[in-house]
Design a protein around this motif. Structure first.
Motif, PDB file in Angstrom:
ATOM      1  N   PHE A 169     -13.153  10.217  12.423  1.00  0.00           N
ATOM      2  CA  PHE A 169     -11.932   9.421  12.448  1.00  0.00           C
ATOM      3  C   PHE A 169     -12.055   8.226  11.504  1.00  0.00           C
ATOM      4  O   PHE A 169     -11.112   7.894  10.787  1.00  0.00           O
ATOM      5  N   GLU A 170     -13.221   7.570  11.498  1.00  0.00           N
ATOM      6  CA  GLU A 170     -13.442   6.437  10.590  1.00  0.00           C
ATOM      7  C   GLU A 170     -13.355   6.898   9.128  1.00  0.00           C
ATOM      8  O   GLU A 170     -12.813   6.188   8.280  1.00  0.00           O
ATOM      9  N   ARG A 171     -13.925   8.071   8.871  1.00  0.00           N
ATOM     10  CA  ARG A 171     -13.850   8.603   7.515  1.00  0.00           C
ATOM     11  C   ARG A 171     -12.392   8.861   7.126  1.00  0.00           C
ATOM     12  O   ARG A 171     -11.958   8.532   6.014  1.00  0.00           O
ATOM     13  N   ALA A 172     -11.618   9.393   8.052  1.00  0.00           N
ATOM     14  CA  ALA A 172     -10.198   9.625   7.781  1.00  0.00           C
ATOM     15  C   ALA A 172      -9.474   8.293   7.570  1.00  0.00           C
ATOM     16  O   ALA A 172      -8.583   8.189   6.712  1.00  0.00           O
ATOM     17  N   LYS A 173      -9.873   7.291   8.332  1.00  0.00           N
ATOM     18  CA  LYS A 173      -9.273   5.958   8.181  1.00  0.00           C
ATOM     19  C   LYS A 173      -9.587   5.382   6.792  1.00  0.00           C
ATOM     20  O   LYS A 173      -8.721   4.803   6.143  1.00  0.00           O
ATOM     21  N   GLN A 174     -10.837   5.591   6.365  1.00  0.00           N
ATOM     22  CA  GLN A 174     -11.215   5.118   5.026  1.00  0.00           C
ATOM     23  C   GLN A 174     -10.425   5.850   3.942  1.00  0.00           C
ATOM     24  O   GLN A 174     -10.012   5.240   2.950  1.00  0.00           O
ATOM     25  N   GLU A 175     -10.237   7.126   4.141  1.00  0.00           N
ATOM     26  CA  GLU A 175      -9.440   7.894   3.186  1.00  0.00           C
ATOM     27  C   GLU A 175      -8.005   7.364   3.141  1.00  0.00           C
ATOM     28  O   GLU A 175      -7.405   7.257   2.066  1.00  0.00           O
ATOM     29  N   LYS A 176      -7.483   7.022   4.301  1.00  0.00           N
ATOM     30  CA  LYS A 176      -6.131   6.467   4.364  1.00  0.00           C
ATOM     31  C   LYS A 176      -6.060   5.143   3.599  1.00  0.00           C
ATOM     32  O   LYS A 176      -5.109   4.902   2.839  1.00  0.00           O
ATOM     33  N   GLU A 177      -7.076   4.291   3.769  1.00  0.00           N
ATOM     34  CA  GLU A 177      -7.095   3.012   3.062  1.00  0.00           C
ATOM     35  C   GLU A 177      -7.160   3.231   1.538  1.00  0.00           C
ATOM     36  O   GLU A 177      -6.527   2.490   0.777  1.00  0.00           O
ATOM     37  N   GLU A 178      -7.920   4.231   1.130  1.00  0.00           N
ATOM     38  CA  GLU A 178      -8.006   4.542  -0.299  1.00  0.00           C
ATOM     39  C   GLU A 178      -6.649   4.987  -0.838  1.00  0.00           C
ATOM     40  O   GLU A 178      -6.236   4.589  -1.932  1.00  0.00           O
ATOM     41  N   VAL A 179      -5.941   5.784  -0.061  1.00  0.00           N
ATOM     42  CA  VAL A 179      -4.607   6.232  -0.473  1.00  0.00           C
ATOM     43  C   VAL A 179      -3.654   5.045  -0.574  1.00  0.00           C
ATOM     44  O   VAL A 179      -2.840   4.966  -1.504  1.00  0.00           O
ATOM     45  N   LEU A 180      -3.762   4.102   0.371  1.00  0.00           N
ATOM     46  CA  LEU A 180      -2.897   2.910   0.313  1.00  0.00           C
ATOM     47  C   LEU A 180      -3.174   2.069  -0.939  1.00  0.00           C
ATOM     48  O   LEU A 180      -2.248   1.541  -1.563  1.00  0.00           O
ATOM     49  N   ARG A 181      -4.454   1.984  -1.293  1.00  0.00           N
ATOM     50  CA  ARG A 181      -4.798   1.247  -2.512  1.00  0.00           C
ATOM     51  C   ARG A 181      -4.181   1.927  -3.736  1.00  0.00           C
ATOM     52  O   ARG A 181      -3.619   1.266  -4.627  1.00  0.00           O
ATOM     53  N   LEU A 182      -4.276   3.239  -3.754  1.00  0.00           N
ATOM     54  CA  LEU A 182      -3.683   3.983  -4.867  1.00  0.00           C
ATOM     55  C   LEU A 182      -2.166   3.828  -4.894  1.00  0.00           C
ATOM     56  O   LEU A 182      -1.562   3.797  -5.977  1.00  0.00           O
ATOM     57  N   LEU A 183      -1.571   3.718  -3.724  1.00  0.00           N
ATOM     58  CA  LEU A 183      -0.123   3.541  -3.643  1.00  0.00           C
ATOM     59  C   LEU A 183       0.313   2.223  -4.295  1.00  0.00           C
ATOM     60  O   LEU A 183       1.271   2.186  -5.081  1.00  0.00           O
ATOM     61  N   LYS A 184      -0.424   1.138  -3.986  1.00  0.00           N
ATOM     62  CA  LYS A 184      -0.084  -0.160  -4.581  1.00  0.00           C
ATOM     63  C   LYS A 184      -0.218  -0.127  -6.104  1.00  0.00           C
ATOM     64  O   LYS A 184       0.601  -0.693  -6.826  1.00  0.00           O
ATOM     65  N   GLU A 185      -1.250   0.525  -6.554  1.00  0.00           N
ATOM     66  CA  GLU A 185      -1.466   0.649  -7.998  1.00  0.00           C
ATOM     67  C   GLU A 185      -0.335   1.442  -8.652  1.00  0.00           C
ATOM     68  O   GLU A 185       0.159   1.081  -9.725  1.00  0.00           O
ATOM     69  N   ALA A 186       0.087   2.480  -7.970  1.00  0.00           N
ATOM     70  CA  ALA A 186       1.166   3.312  -8.507  1.00  0.00           C
ATOM     71  C   ALA A 186       2.487   2.553  -8.540  1.00  0.00           C
ATOM     72  O   ALA A 186       3.308   2.761  -9.469  1.00  0.00           O
TER      73      ALA A 186
END
Length: 157
Positions: free
Chosen positions: A45-62
């Motif tokens: 679950f923590e790994r999935a949470k980290q993946e979610k945070e990475e996606v959010l970072r990519l979203l801001k960049e986009a």
């Protein structure tokens, strides 16, 4: 009658002790196994949470690059959420199945041990009945009394 109650009491005490020992012996391994499963679930679950945070970072960049890139990032975020939810559900289902299997195995082992204990108690009771009968027979030398005692003992068995 008092002897039977006394014997029943000790049989009950022995059975309770056996069950307590089995519980004590199996509690830690079962708890550890379940705990390890839960820790694995938490880790995933923590790994999935980290993946979610990475996606959010990519979203801001986009969003900074262009409006078109923002739409793509939203799609990636949604996909990651669905993937994380599916993985979480799968992990929880696997943990539940594992816990149920462990509980089933523990129950089966307890049933086996209780059966063994009952069989041992039956054998012990039979030996004691024979010993008591022999003692009574030796004490009473009268053939008629001996005959009645033997018939009585055989009927009880």
């Amino acid at each position: 009658m008092e002897h039977i109650q006394h014997e029943l009491f000790w049989k009950t005490v022995n059975t309770v002790i056996l069950i307590a020992i089995l519980y004590w012996l199996l509690k830690k391994p079962v708890s550890k196994f379940i705990s390890d499963g839960i820790n694995a679930v938490v880790s995933r679950f923590e790994r999935a949470k980290q993946e979610k945070e990475e996606v959010l970072r990519l979203l801001k960049e986009a969003e900074r690059k262009s409006e078109e890139a923002k739409a793509e990032a939203e799609r990636i975020l949604q996909y990651s959420k669905e993937l994380a939810a599916k993985e979480r559900e799968q992990i929880i289902a696997e943990a539940k199945q594992t816990a149920e299997r462990i509980i089933r195995m523990a129950d089966e082992e307890i049933e086996k041990e209780v059966y063994k204990a009952k069989e041992e108690l039956k054998k012990f009771a039979a030996r004691k009945a024979v010993e008591i009968a022999e003692a009574k027979l030796k004490a009473a030398a009268n053939p008629e009394i001996n005959k009645r005692l033997i018939e009585s003992t055989l009927q009880k068995l």
